[in-house]
Motif scaffolding. Structure first.
Motif, PDB file in Angstrom:
ATOM      1  N   GLY A  58       0.803  -1.269   0.120  1.00 48.06           N
ATOM      2  CA  GLY A  58       0.266  -0.071  -0.040  1.00 48.06           C
ATOM      3  C   GLY A  58       1.032   1.240   0.155  1.00 48.06           C
ATOM      4  O   GLY A  58       0.486   2.276  -0.657  1.00 48.06           O
ATOM      5  N   LEU A  62       0.880   4.246  -2.935  1.00 51.02           N
ATOM      6  CA  LEU A  62       0.787   5.761  -2.651  1.00 51.02           C
ATOM      7  C   LEU A  62       2.189   6.306  -3.224  1.00 51.02           C
ATOM      8  O   LEU A  62       2.041   7.590  -4.069  1.00 51.02           O
ATOM      9  CB  LEU A  62       0.965   6.179  -1.198  1.00 51.02           C
ATOM     10  N   THR A  83      -3.690   9.378  10.745  1.00 50.84           N
ATOM     11  CA  THR A  83      -3.730   8.104  10.135  1.00 50.84           C
ATOM     12  C   THR A  83      -2.489   7.542  10.397  1.00 50.84           C
ATOM     13  O   THR A  83      -1.763   7.780  11.362  1.00 50.84           O
ATOM     14  CB  THR A  83      -3.685   8.768   8.560  1.00 50.84           C
ATOM     15  N   PHE A  84      -2.230   6.423   9.594  1.00 56.50           N
ATOM     16  CA  PHE A  84      -1.211   5.742   9.798  1.00 56.50           C
ATOM     17  C   PHE A  84       0.088   6.405   8.815  1.00 56.50           C
ATOM     18  O   PHE A  84      -0.202   7.199   7.949  1.00 56.50           O
ATOM     19  CB  PHE A  84      -1.422   4.248   8.804  1.00 56.50           C
ATOM     20  N   ALA A 163      -6.108   2.381   1.750  1.00 53.50           N
ATOM     21  CA  ALA A 163      -5.467   1.079   2.343  1.00 53.50           C
ATOM     22  C   ALA A 163      -6.326   0.458   3.264  1.00 53.50           C
ATOM     23  O   ALA A 163      -6.441  -1.021   3.271  1.00 53.50           O
ATOM     24  CB  ALA A 163      -4.274   1.438   3.070  1.00 53.50           C
ATOM     25  N   GLN A 164      -7.160   1.158   3.792  1.00 54.31           N
ATOM     26  CA  GLN A 164      -8.134   0.141   4.828  1.00 54.31           C
ATOM     27  C   GLN A 164      -9.636   0.165   4.157  1.00 54.31           C
ATOM     28  O   GLN A 164     -10.380  -0.154   4.895  1.00 54.31           O
ATOM     29  CB  GLN A 164      -8.270   1.098   6.101  1.00 54.31           C
ATOM     30  N   SER A 185      -3.950  -1.457   0.230  1.00 53.71           N
ATOM     31  CA  SER A 185      -3.145  -2.388   0.666  1.00 53.71           C
ATOM     32  C   SER A 185      -3.719  -3.701   0.869  1.00 53.71           C
ATOM     33  O   SER A 185      -4.715  -3.982   1.058  1.00 53.71           O
ATOM     34  CB  SER A 185      -2.549  -1.709   1.863  1.00 53.71           C
ATOM     35  N   PHE A 187      -1.902  -5.693   2.737  1.00 54.75           N
ATOM     36  CA  PHE A 187      -1.257  -6.268   3.990  1.00 54.75           C
ATOM     37  C   PHE A 187      -2.047  -7.384   4.605  1.00 54.75           C
ATOM     38  O   PHE A 187      -3.414  -6.878   4.553  1.00 54.75           O
ATOM     39  CB  PHE A 187      -1.180  -5.068   4.957  1.00 54.75           C
ATOM     40  N   GLY A 198       1.669  -6.370  -0.108  1.00 50.95           N
ATOM     41  CA  GLY A 198       0.981  -6.072  -1.615  1.00 50.95           C
ATOM     42  C   GLY A 198       0.109  -5.239  -1.436  1.00 50.95           C
ATOM     43  O   GLY A 198      -0.377  -4.683  -0.506  1.00 50.95           O
TER      44      GLY A 198
HETATM   45  C1  LIG Z   1      -1.807  -0.147   6.076  1.00 53.61           C
HETATM   46  C2  LIG Z   1      -1.790   1.282   5.632  1.00 53.61           C
HETATM   47  C3  LIG Z   1      -0.785   1.614   4.705  1.00 53.61           C
HETATM   48  C4  LIG Z   1       0.204   1.256   4.075  1.00 53.61           C
HETATM   49  O1  LIG Z   1      -0.091  -0.092   3.521  1.00 53.61           O
HETATM   50  P1  LIG Z   1       1.264  -1.221   3.402  1.00 53.61           P
HETATM   51  O2  LIG Z   1       0.645  -2.113   2.405  1.00 53.61           O
HETATM   52  O3  LIG Z   1       1.330  -1.528   4.839  1.00 53.61           O
HETATM   53  O4  LIG Z   1       2.466  -0.751   3.023  1.00 53.61           O
HETATM   54  C5  LIG Z   1      -1.065   3.091   4.189  1.00 53.61           C
HETATM   55  N1  LIG Z   1      -2.080   3.956   4.611  1.00 53.61           N
HETATM   56  C6  LIG Z   1      -2.757   3.425   5.452  1.00 53.61           C
HETATM   57  C7  LIG Z   1      -4.094   4.326   6.044  1.00 53.61           C
HETATM   58  C8  LIG Z   1      -2.776   2.256   6.083  1.00 53.61           C
HETATM   59  O5  LIG Z   1      -3.768   1.724   6.807  1.00 53.61           O
END
Ligand SMILES: *Cc1c(COP(=O)(O)O)cnc(C)c1O
Length: 379
Positions: A58, A62, A83-84, A163-164, A185, A187, A198
């Motif tokens: 993910g 980006l 956010t993450f 991603a979520q 994502s 993940f 992925g």
């Molecule tokens: C998990 C996540 C990502 C990154 O995804 P990865 O596949 O782990 O690199 C990016 N943004 C948000 C909001 C996420 O929750």
């Protein structure tokens, strides 16, 4: 009880996944094998977009989106602070400046009004606003009507961080269709997860799709050894694509189960804490079911749940602008809601396989420990 139950899912589809993996071992095309293209077709169809381009994570999705738009030094990208970290790190990695914007405390997503204020401030400071990365936090789509209007008026592009949010719906549009580009994502713990890293990027734009396909493969051109731009090694492994093809088949069933669990939680808990707000016309992918605990100490609630055998998690205990790596970033507007949310959010177990007994245990445990302080006002 598992927080994210990957075991039950595997039990259900393990045989099919084994056959898929065996096929890959037999044909031996570990990089860009047929499963990658089969998956991309299925994903595009699922999201109703022209192009689904798989990639290594993910985060890389980006990064590829920003690289495809030539974002670099001197450019500003607006992102929510709650956010993450991946949302911000990709902006810094291409040499651009992330500008944190506050979120709405009911949806957890970027506040369009605060975004407008930040755009004005940044322009006054002589910086060059280029784009917005709205995050569909916990699986709930951002306010895309408002964001697209602002993007249009201020000549900014939208790269959605979903991603979520894979599987979520904004006013009839699936995640993947709500901006110029959408990153997701795979993940393992995300709504659609593989067995490793992925990701994918979705777009209806033919030119961007071509550029992204080139960028994920070292910037290749039509000639294998004439690379036409600076790229990455950011492909999805064939084995992961094979696994995702089977997981995609059960995805909608899992989503429907999570939707049921979420309504059950909300009905049972709404008088005891602040339950998630889903605006009309939106559907969450329920990456997380996140409540707000404002009257009781959150850590004591979390500990009480743990004693009852109920796992819970805090996403996220610190907004990005307060994290050590990002403290030097300039903050044009207040980020008080992000700070407030970090202090009171708690995510409860939700997944496609959680059973009735476990749901009841989550509900009863929470009602027991929140009763003292909340019940008297609520009832
Ligand atoms: C998990 C996540 C990502 C990154 O995804 P990865 O596949 O782990 O690199 C990016 N943004 C948000 C909001 C996420 O929750």
């Amino acid at each position: 009880m598992e927080f994210i139950d990957l075991k039950s899912q595997q039990k259900k589809i393990r045989k099919k996944i084994e056959i898929r993996i065996k096929n890959v071992l037999d044909h031996g095309q570990y990089i860009m094998g047929p499963e990658v293209f089969e998956l991309e077709e299925k994903l595009a169809e699922y999201c109703d977009v022209k192009h689904a381009i798989t990639c290594s994570s993910g985060t890389d999705a980006l990064l590829l989106g920003l690289m495809a738009k030539n974002v670099g030094p001197g450019d500003v990208i607006f992102i929510p602070s709650f956010t993450f970290v991946a949302t911000a790190e990709v902006v810094s990695l291409v040499g651009a400046t992330p500008i944190f914007v506050d979120v709405l405390d009911d949806t957890f997503n970027i506040n369009p009004q605060n975004l407008l204020e930040a755009i004005t401030k940044v322009r006054q400071d002589g910086l060059n606003p280029r784009g917005i990365i709205p995050v569909d936090l916990f699986g709930l789509p951002s306010d895309y009507d408002a964001l697209n209007l602002i993007a249009c008026q201020h000549d900014l592009f939208i790269l959605s961080d979903s991603a979520q949010g894979f599987g979520s719906i904004y006013k009839g549009k699936k995640s993947g269709k709500n901006g110029l580009m959408t990153a997701t994502s795979f993940f393992p713990a995300k709504p659609l997860g593989c067995y490793g890293d992925g990701g994918a990027i979705f777009t209806d734009d033919d030119d961007l799709a071509e550029i992204i396909k080139s960028l994920r493969f070292h910037g290749k051109g039509t000639h294998k050894y004439d690379n036409v731009r600076i790229g990455l090694n950011a492909r999805l492994d064939t084995i992961q694509a094979a696994i995702l093809l089977e997981k995609l088949k059960v995805f909608d069933t899992e989503l429907a189960h999570k939707e049921l669990v979420a309504s059950k939680y909300t009905e049972a808990l709404k008088n005891f804490c602040i339950t998630p707000h889903i605006p009309n016309g939106l559907k969450s992918s329920w990456a997380q079911y996140t409540i707000k605990i404002t009257e009781t100490d959150r850590d004591s609630v979390k500990n009480y749940l743990k004693e009852c055998g109920v796992p819970s998690n805090v996403y996220y205990p610190l907004p990005l602008h307060l994290q050590s790596g990002y403290k030097k970033t300039t903050l044009p507007t207040s980020l008080c809601k992000s700070e407030f949310l970090a202090s009171c959010v708690l995510s409860l177990p939700i997944n496609g396989y959680i059973n009735e007994n476990d749901c009841q245990l989550v509900i009863e445990s929470l009602r027991n420990c929140l009763t003292q302080s909340y019940h008297k006002d609520a009832v």
